[in-house]
Design an enzyme around this catalytic site. Structure first.
Site, mmCIF file in Angstrom:
data_model
loop_
_atom_site.group_PDB
_atom_site.id
_atom_site.type_symbol
_atom_site.label_atom_id
_atom_site.label_comp_id
_atom_site.label_asym_id
_atom_site.label_seq_id
_atom_site.Cartn_x
_atom_site.Cartn_y
_atom_site.Cartn_z
ATOM 1 N N GLU A 52 3.539 -3.133 -2.039
ATOM 2 C CA GLU A 52 2.256 -3.637 -1.564
ATOM 3 C C GLU A 52 2.158 -5.149 -1.764
ATOM 4 O OE1 GLU A 52 -0.879 -0.906 -2.327
ATOM 5 O OE2 GLU A 52 -2.224 -2.505 -2.951
ATOM 6 N N HIS B 127 4.719 8.847 -2.136
ATOM 7 C CA HIS B 127 5.038 7.832 -3.123
ATOM 8 C C HIS B 127 4.638 8.215 -4.539
ATOM 9 C CE1 HIS B 127 5.621 3.929 -4.851
ATOM 10 N NE2 HIS B 127 4.338 3.732 -5.080
ATOM 11 N N PHE C 231 -3.975 -7.324 -4.879
ATOM 12 C CA PHE C 231 -3.423 -6.034 -4.484
ATOM 13 C C PHE C 231 -4.494 -5.264 -3.737
ATOM 14 C CE2 PHE C 231 0.422 -3.540 -5.839
ATOM 15 C CZ PHE C 231 1.293 -4.608 -5.900
ATOM 16 N N ASP D 6 10.277 18.441 -12.397
ATOM 17 C CA ASP D 6 10.575 19.678 -13.136
ATOM 18 C C ASP D 6 9.542 19.976 -14.220
ATOM 19 O OD1 ASP D 6 12.893 19.060 -11.732
ATOM 20 O OD2 ASP D 6 13.882 18.269 -13.508
ATOM 21 N N GLN E 45 -0.071 10.631 -3.019
ATOM 22 C CA GLN E 45 -0.287 9.351 -2.353
ATOM 23 C C GLN E 45 0.840 9.033 -1.382
ATOM 24 O OE1 GLN E 45 -0.152 5.260 -4.456
ATOM 25 N NE2 GLN E 45 -2.242 5.524 -3.745
ATOM 26 N N ARG F 14 -4.692 6.553 -6.024
ATOM 27 C CA ARG F 14 -4.409 5.537 -7.027
ATOM 28 C C ARG F 14 -4.408 4.147 -6.398
ATOM 29 N NH1 ARG F 14 0.062 2.738 -8.295
ATOM 30 N NH2 ARG F 14 1.618 4.047 -7.273
ATOM 31 N N HIS G 46 2.294 6.044 0.470
ATOM 32 C CA HIS G 46 2.260 4.581 0.421
ATOM 33 C C HIS G 46 2.410 4.060 1.837
ATOM 34 C CE1 HIS G 46 3.365 0.462 -0.524
ATOM 35 N NE2 HIS G 46 3.095 0.676 -1.795
ATOM 36 N N LEU H 217 10.682 2.134 -0.719
ATOM 37 C CA LEU H 217 9.448 1.363 -0.831
ATOM 38 C C LEU H 217 9.583 -0.130 -0.535
ATOM 39 C CD1 LEU H 217 6.480 1.691 -1.695
ATOM 40 C CD2 LEU H 217 7.168 0.926 -3.967
ATOM 41 N N ARG I 254 -4.814 2.317 -0.411
ATOM 42 C CA ARG I 254 -3.577 2.813 0.204
ATOM 43 C C ARG I 254 -3.789 3.974 1.172
ATOM 44 N NH1 ARG I 254 0.738 2.479 -4.818
ATOM 45 N NH2 ARG I 254 1.029 0.224 -4.666
ATOM 46 N N GLY J 105 11.703 12.676 -21.136
ATOM 47 C CA GLY J 105 11.535 11.599 -20.161
ATOM 48 C C GLY J 105 11.547 10.263 -20.865
#
Lengths: 571, 327
Positions: A246, A344, A116, A212, A231, A385, A233, A243, A277, A14
């Protein structure tokens, strides 16, 4: 077919924020490091983060950042990890800045911050509404500058794990260009493979976010933690789920129902649109369920930012305006746009200790195996989160993982592996290409995604979850009878989608089992049949493991409680 | 109610492993007014032929994976509305091709090595001593941050690069995307390698002087990066840093200023004379005569002055930074 065996000190899977940050640390310490990614590093989903990255730049604010995160997590977040994150956050932001990230600035030249959701102070640092893109570019650029080897369009399909010694010795991957297999044999493997939002029909995630990494781990009998916490969103564009940051609400946007009411006054009278959220998402879905939705099918609500004025929208939210125009043909400077909750972020994942070592069970770790970012569960987000904590977690714990690898590696042995380690993944690929059943992968995947949204979504209950458990069993069976169209060995994306669906089926079962067993409502998990939080019985982390038939067993891990004792959570 | 239309898609299909030549396959699909080109690609793959291959990931214009061409127009598939494209070309039939057919490996997937090697060529990272544990950020004014911002939006999709006609005829040309990336760092007050980068992009045959200023890149860019604006920034920076060699390419650029300074109006004959010399004009006689016949050239004796010539001259004097290296 022969399998090449390549040797490294460190293999990272990754190339988003966490992977690149770790790779840079390892490379700079002189370790032979390679990063494998199924897309080009700059295509990683970290780049899609929009609104911000939290840090208490004013030191006096650190405790409050910790508290907001703990409260946001509905007290399931591990407070030792949260403390570490909040304390190192300012250094992390400034480090990104030193490496070239162009944050939006105050008049005096310092880094600007915006409010936020779920936070008592404006502490989201941002680069307009492209924060993730700017951070990803910066970290990739500096990892690239440091000389990290990146292998893009390589698909990792298996872990080389020795159960007897609890040691990871590498990964098995195939080059998507020609389906050639290779074993990356290493002292240390790190997973930074992203989240699992694509299990849901309406989601904000990239096509690549098929999670995966999680089921690769689970297929070796290793546990996954808190998978039930997904979550939703509040603001995904109606229809696509793409999206709308926020930041739109952070900058002052309002949510309106079909009567033109700011309905959040009912659900979070104090914080309104800037509640946590999970609270806002439930508010939106409740309005839609009770018939106060907008649009043709009444399945959305309005997000209205017109009062901010066109100038501020262009200065602070230009990307969002573009998105609403492209997907809905709605110009947010001139009209309210239609949104609804969208899957999300994955709070759950591969369990790690505070230093990113992957855990074998609630108390022991695996040797030579690390994880960070959305695929990991460290757990700083607990049951929910906070916005702008994910980019922070990915960068900070990614780098932290790299630092710990450097610290640990001398004591970790290089265990040579042979070609047979690749057998399982090679057989899986060969089977997918050759099998000649009647089920189609896109249709089966759509069925999984639709039923997960319906039965394991924002609102859950015993009956629907039990039904979904059976549906997953059915899908697992039908998966054995698939057929794909592409028999080529060249960029076989048809094969890749089939392999990815196999992974989705596996970890979807973890989400449902965790949700079924957790007979309470906490953070993102809302059970209509158990509407309140139950600390006496459920203040623990779910540890789940899977057997060869896909049956899941559950265990419990302790939550680290520090300064903040659980108390009622209102916004 | 949302409206739908049945459109025909003629799609480039090719597998480098098995095919000698590409073929165009036809798919007729019902498309909704909100659908984007990526939805069409997904529909073909998921309902018609699973072997159809293309790159894609984020599906909302931020990852840069899905660059393709539709009727020759370079786009990212997840940003362009299908109806709008059909209307733009006034057709019910759209041709879907890879961003460069010569580089196709499988269907819409191209070998992008050329693109990434150009990216690597400009030192695409901040060159500075990195403070690994900083307690304070660099102070950067909002204005200085804004200078970098536009180029920093680039998602390396390659849409401008594969739309650029200069790249098509000159494979060595670094191209708009990497040049914009270079400008992103040469305008960054924190960067220490401005001169190195300017040297790279200043090289004749590869760099900024090989841009033909056609504005294709600015038109094609899905993110508003305005690559040609960034190339112009680099032009100016080479003059500011006294690095611009006196050659036909730089004189062509300076020729505009020179020509305007004489009359306050653009005198195209004078640009050619200035950049190529009186003798050098000889080779353009054929084109020149054709242009004259078409009334496109003003004869020197017919060239009149701008009413505000004095002011134009003052403006040029106060703002110009163009001096050639060592002169």
């Amino acid at each position: 077919m022969s399998v090449e065996i390549r040797k490294y000190d460190v293999v990272i899977v990754g190339a988003g924020l966490a992977g690149c940050a770790a790779a840079r640390e390892c490379q700079m310490a002189g370790l032979k490091t390679v990063v494998l990614t199924k897309v080009h590093p700059l295509r990683s989903h970290s780049g899609a983060a929009q609104g911000g990255i939290n840090a208490a730049l004013n030191e006096a604010d650190t405790t409050s950042h910790e508290f907001d995160t703990v409260k946001g997590s509905d007290y399931l977040g591990d407070q030792d990890a949260i403390e570490l994150m909040c304390q190192k956050a300012p250094e992390t932001i400034r480090w990104l800045e030193k490496m070239g990230a162009v944050f939006s600035r105050n008049e005096d030249g310092s880094i600007a911050q915006r409010p936020f959701g779920g936070q008592s102070q404006p502490r989201a640092c941002f680069a307009k509404d492209r924060t993730g893109l700017i951070c990803l570019q910066t970290i990739y650029e500096q990892a690239h500058r440091a000389g990290v080897e990146f292998l893009d369009e390589w698909y990792v399909g298996d872990l080389v794990y020795d159960n007897a010694t609890s040691k990871v010795n590498g990964v098995v991957a195939c080059n998507l260009r020609d389906t050639q297999f290779a074993i990356f044999n290493a002292k240390v493997v790190m997973f930074a493979t992203g989240g699992y939002g694509r299990t849901y029909k309406i989601n904000s995630n990239a096509h690549a976010n098929t999670g995966d990494g999680l089921s690769i781990v689970a297929r070796h009998g290793l546990p996954l933690e808190d998978m039930e916490f997904v979550q939703f969103h509040p603001s995904g564009l109606a229809g696509s789920g793409v999206l709308m940051s926020e930041a739109a609400r952070g900058e002052g946007g309002h949510l309106l129902n079909s009567n033109g009411e700011r309905f959040m006054s009912k659900y979070a009278p104090e914080k309104m649109e800037l509640a946590s959220r999970d609270v806002v998402s439930r508010g939106i879905e409740r309005e839609i369920m009770e018939g106060r939705g907008v649009g043709e099918k009444k399945d959305a609500v309005y997000l209205d930012v017109r009062h901010l004025g066109e100038e501020k929208i262009m200065e602070r939210l230009p990307e969002l305006r573009d998105l609403a125009l492209a997907f809905l043909g709605q110009d947010m400077a001139k009209e309210p746009i239609m949104i609804r909750a969208t899957a999300h972020y994955s709070m759950g994942g591969i369990p790690t200790d505070i230093n990113c070592h992957v855990k074998k069970n609630p108390t022991e770790t695996v040797t030579g195996f690390y994880a960070a970012g959305e695929c990991a569960c460290v757990s700083v987000h607990g049951a929910n989160r906070l916005g702008a904590n994910s980019v922070l977690e990915a960068v900070l714990f990614g780098r932290h993982a790299g630092e710990n690898i450097v610290k640990d590696i001398e004591a970790i042995a290089m265990v040579d592996v042979d070609e047979s380690s690749a057998d399982k993944f090679m057989k899986e690929v060969d089977w997918v290409i050759a099998t000649n059943g009647s089920e189609r992968v896109p249709a089966l995947r759509a069925y999984l995604q639709e039923t997960m949204t319906e039965n394991a979504g924002v609102f859950r209950d015993e009956a629907r979850l039990a039904k979904q458990k059976e549906i997953i069993k059915e899908i697992r069976k039908r998966y054995q009878n698939i057929r794909i169209d592409d028999s080529s060995r060249l960029f076989n994306t048809d094969m890749q989608e089939a392999i990815e669906l196999g992974h989705m089926i596996d970890y979807a079962a973890f989400i449902v089992e965790g949700a079924l067993a957790r007979k309470e409502s906490r953070g993102a998990q809302y059970r209509e049949d158990y509407q309140s939080r139950d600390d006496a019985n459920f203040l623990y982390h779910t540890y789940a493991t899977m057997d060869g038939e896909g049956n899941i067993s559950l265990d419990k891990g302790a939550v680290s409680i520090g300064k903040f004792q659980p108390e009622a959570r209102t916004y | 109610m949302s409206t739908t239309r049945t459109l025909r898609f003629r799609v480039f299909r090719f597998n480098a492993e098995t095919d000698y030549l590409p073929a165009y396959k036809i798919y007729d699909l019902e498309v909704d007014e909100h659908e984007l080109m990526l939805d069409v690609l997904d529909k073909i793959k998921w309902t018609k032929d699973g072997s159809f291959s293309y790159r894609r990931s984020c599906r909302h214009g931020i990852c840069g994976s899905c660059a393709i061409k539709v009727n020759g127009k370079s786009i990212i598939a997840c940003k362009d509305n299908v109806f709008e494209l059909a209307d733009l070309f006034e057709t019910d039939e759209l041709i879907i091709e890879p961003s460069r057919t010569e580089r196709a490996v499988k269907d819409l997937i191209v070998d992008k090595k050329d693109f990434w090697s150009k990216y690597d060529a400009v030192k695409p990272y901040l060159v500075a001593e990195i403070d690994e544990h900083p307690v304070k950020e660099n102070l950067v004014t909002p204005e200085d941050a804004e200078l970098i911002n536009e180029a920093d939006q680039c998602i390396q999709c390659g849409v401008c690069y594969y739309a650029c006609p200069a790249v098509e005829v000159n494979p060595d040309f670094i191209g708009p995307a990497a040049l914009a990336k270079a400008a992103r760092f040469t305008t960054d007050v924190r960067d220490d390698a401005k001169l190195d980068r300017l040297e790279i992009v200043n090289e004749l045959g590869k760099g900024i002087w090989d841009c033909v200023k056609c504005y294709e890149c600015a038109t094609a860019c899905p993110k508003g990066v305005d690559p040609i604006g960034k190339i112009t920034t680099l032009h100016n920076q080479t003059f500011e840093e006294d690095m611009a060699e006196d050659n036909v390419a730089t004189r062509h650029a300076v020729g505009f200023k020179h020509a305007i300074a004489r009359h306050g109006l653009l005198d195209e004959t004078e640009i050619v004379r200035y950049s190529e010399g009186t003798f050098g004009m000889v080779k353009h006689i054929g084109v020149g005569l054709d242009m004259m016949r078409a009334g496109k050239v003003v004869m020197p004796w017919n060239m009149h002055n701008s009413k505000n010539l004095d002011e134009v001259k003052k403006l040029i004097k106060s703002s110009s930074t163009t001096t050639f290296k060592g002169k």
